[in-house]
Design a protein around this motif. Structure first.
Motif, mmCIF file in Angstrom:
data_model
loop_
_atom_site.group_PDB
_atom_site.id
_atom_site.type_symbol
_atom_site.label_atom_id
_atom_site.label_comp_id
_atom_site.label_asym_id
_atom_site.label_seq_id
_atom_site.Cartn_x
_atom_site.Cartn_y
_atom_site.Cartn_z
ATOM 1 N N ARG A 121 -0.993 -8.397 -3.747
ATOM 2 C CA ARG A 121 -2.127 -7.460 -3.110
ATOM 3 C C ARG A 121 -2.666 -8.358 -1.822
ATOM 4 N N TYR A 122 -2.797 -9.816 -2.055
ATOM 5 C CA TYR A 122 -3.066 -10.330 -1.055
ATOM 6 C C TYR A 122 -2.212 -10.417 0.353
ATOM 7 N N ARG A 125 -2.684 -6.949 2.086
ATOM 8 C CA ARG A 125 -3.907 -7.116 2.792
ATOM 9 C C ARG A 125 -3.849 -7.614 4.093
ATOM 10 N N LYS A 126 -3.164 -8.780 3.983
ATOM 11 C CA LYS A 126 -2.931 -9.674 5.134
ATOM 12 C C LYS A 126 -2.232 -9.234 6.126
ATOM 13 N N PRO A 130 -2.600 -0.765 3.363
ATOM 14 C CA PRO A 130 -3.857 -0.342 2.348
ATOM 15 C C PRO A 130 -3.550 -0.553 0.886
ATOM 16 N N VAL A 131 -4.563 -1.308 0.029
ATOM 17 C CA VAL A 131 -4.599 -1.318 -1.306
ATOM 18 C C VAL A 131 -5.713 -0.906 -1.950
ATOM 19 N N GLU A 202 -9.202 -3.472 -10.289
ATOM 20 C CA GLU A 202 -9.322 -2.448 -9.225
ATOM 21 C C GLU A 202 -10.081 -1.460 -9.586
ATOM 22 N N TYR A 287 -2.350 4.162 -1.321
ATOM 23 C CA TYR A 287 -2.695 2.754 -1.613
ATOM 24 C C TYR A 287 -1.507 2.037 -2.175
#
Length: 487
Positions: A121-122, A125-126, A130-131, A202, A287
């Motif tokens: 997830r990190y 996002r970086k 989209p998450v 989440e 997502y």
């Protein structure tokens, strides 16, 4: 380029059979490994060589050091991990690499990063992928802080094991008073199944569709996708029917999601075959959910619509071959649907079914494919995944593919054990499935009516049974003749 001459298959059942057959198509020797309960399994019978890896039903397939040792002793160049067991274990991949063997999959470091959902997830996002709104790992936080996070995200929320998969280590939380109890449940299950109790939170996307994109990449940065699969028909977060392409995803949305999936793979330096999974809501917002760094159970539907043999492509990519396909080469030829037939009794809360297969009559006919390790007199062991067979059908339209699946399920008979064929028939015959009106909640929400409907099919006589004894023998003889001519 590394020329692979012999592959050890570190798995069992249907996927081991599938890999053996891909090896035979490429004139590569195959090595099966097995535990004592699998001594008479089909993958052992058809592989070039076979070696026992212990009497304990589970420990052998999880003993990475022993598997690597056998690979070196028998002169294998590479190891194919299949799915499940050690397939997404980065320590095993590194063990294979350190032994000077080829791991047929992505690099160990990529498996490590993407195998931990929190790290994945990190990274997404970086890189602008989209998450779903959520947290980092919450194990170190006190319950008051965790409750505050949940309020900020907004109920309902979902707790997930960072190292999870296969529907395990997941708890939905709809109200604050249940949060602490379900968090402890989630951590316990995560520890038991993945030896890692790390959990994150989440926002629960209500009734989404589960859309995943098949990725194919070489070792030189070339990445394409092979379109999507709709895996929304599930029970308890485990897939039971998969469709390629999705009957409800528009061409514009497909292009957008496909580009995003490729970007996600490139962001982590992905190579070989993998799957980027998304949740899609009612407003076409999607997502990133996770990336599976291995071949998927449902890879066959992608093969059927694209004509690309994914196991062969895995082997070729691992050999160092440059990807000779471009995105523009990938087009869908109709629709393909897979139904997973498992040894479970859906009317009894999916109670596992064991026993001897006293009769096996797989569906045949045009546009029907069966991937399975079953045969008459095979004993279904109690120690492993319940998957018995994957029934895959194709049609020029979604409606025609559904018709073929219905017909094939009605012909398919596995005698001696209880299977999910009646449940699959109940789903496929439903109006919502035919219209494409379903999401990930469909099966669980409608289970009572599905169980009632499936009673009609439980004791249905197989009309083709008497003739099938003969034509199964003929079909197997033809298959063996063709296989021998390829060698």
């Amino acid at each position: 380029m590394n020329l692979i001459r012999k592959i050890l298959i570190a798995n069992r059942g249907e996927i081991a059979v599938r890999v053996v057959r891909a090896c035979r198509d490429l004139h590569i020797e195959s090595v099966a490994v097995y535990t004592k309960p699998d001594r008479e399994s089909l993958h052992v019978r058809i592989a070039t060589e076979a070696y026992e890896i212990g009497e304990h039903p589970m420990n052998g397939y999880l003993d990475g050091a022993k598997i690597v040792e056998i690979a070196k002793q028998c002169g294998a160049d590479a190891i194919h991990p299949g799915y499940g067991f050690l397939s997404e274990n980065y320590e095993f991949a590194k063990l294979v690499e350190d032994a000077g063997l080829i791991f047929i999959g992505p690099k160990a470091d990529v498996i490590r990063k993407m195998g931990n959902k929190n790290i994945a997830r990190y990274l997404m996002r970086k890189n602008g992928i989209p998450v779903v709104p959520g947290t980092e790992a919450i194990n170190h936080e006190n319950i008051d802080t965790i409750k505050r996070y949940a309020k900020q995200i907004g109920y309902p929320v979902i707790l997930k094991a960072s190292g999870g998969g296969g529907g395990r280590g997941i708890r939905e939380v709809h109200k604050e008073e249940d949060l602490e109890r379900l968090l402890e449940d989630c951590k316990r299950e995560a520890k038991a199944f993945f030896n890692n109790e790390e959990v994150f939170m989440e926002k629960l996307v209500i009734n989404p569709r589960h859309i995943e994109f098949q990725i194919l990449a070489d070792n030189y940065g070339n990445v394409i996708h092979l379109m999507e699969r709709d895996c929304s028909i599930q029970r308890r977060h485990q897939k039971i029917i998969e469709i390629a392409p999705s009957p409800t995803v528009s061409e514009n949305l497909r292009k957008t999601m496909g580009v995003t999936a490729v970007a996600a793979a490139k962001a982590v330096g992905y190579s070989n075959v993998g799957t980027v999974e998304f949740l899609l809501d009612d407003y076409n917002n999607f997502y990133f959910m996770e990336m599976n760094t291995r071949i998927q159970v449902e890879h066959g539907v992608t093969e059927e619509i694209t004509g690309v043999d994914l196991i062969v492509r895995q082997i070729r990519a691992a050999s160092g071959e440059i990807l000779d396909l471009e995105q523009s080469d990938i087009k869908a030829n109709g629709f393909a649907i897979e139904a997973r037939i498992t040894a479970e009794d859906a009317s009894k809360n999916f109670l596992p079914a064991l026993g001897k297969v006293v009769g096996y009559y797989p569906a045949l006919g045009p546009s029907v494919r069966v991937d399975s390790h079953l045969y008459k007199d095979y004993n279904v062991p109690p120690f492993y995944d319940s998957l018995l067979a994957k029934l895959i059908v194709t049609g020029t339209s979604y409606d025609l593919a559904v018709n073929k699946l219905e017909r094939a399920l009605e012909e398919f008979s596995i005698e001696g054990i209880t299977t999910t064929i009646p449940l699959l028939l109940a789903v496929v015959k439903g109006r919502e499935f035919r219209r494409g009106f379903f999401d990930t909640s469909y099966t669980d929400k409608n289970m009572a009516s599905l169980v009632k409907e499936m009673e009609k099919y439980k004791n249905k006589a197989n009309k083709f049974k008497k003739e099938d004894d003969l034509h199964i023998v003929i079909a197997e003889a033809v298959r063996m003749f063709e296989s021998e001519n390829k060698r």
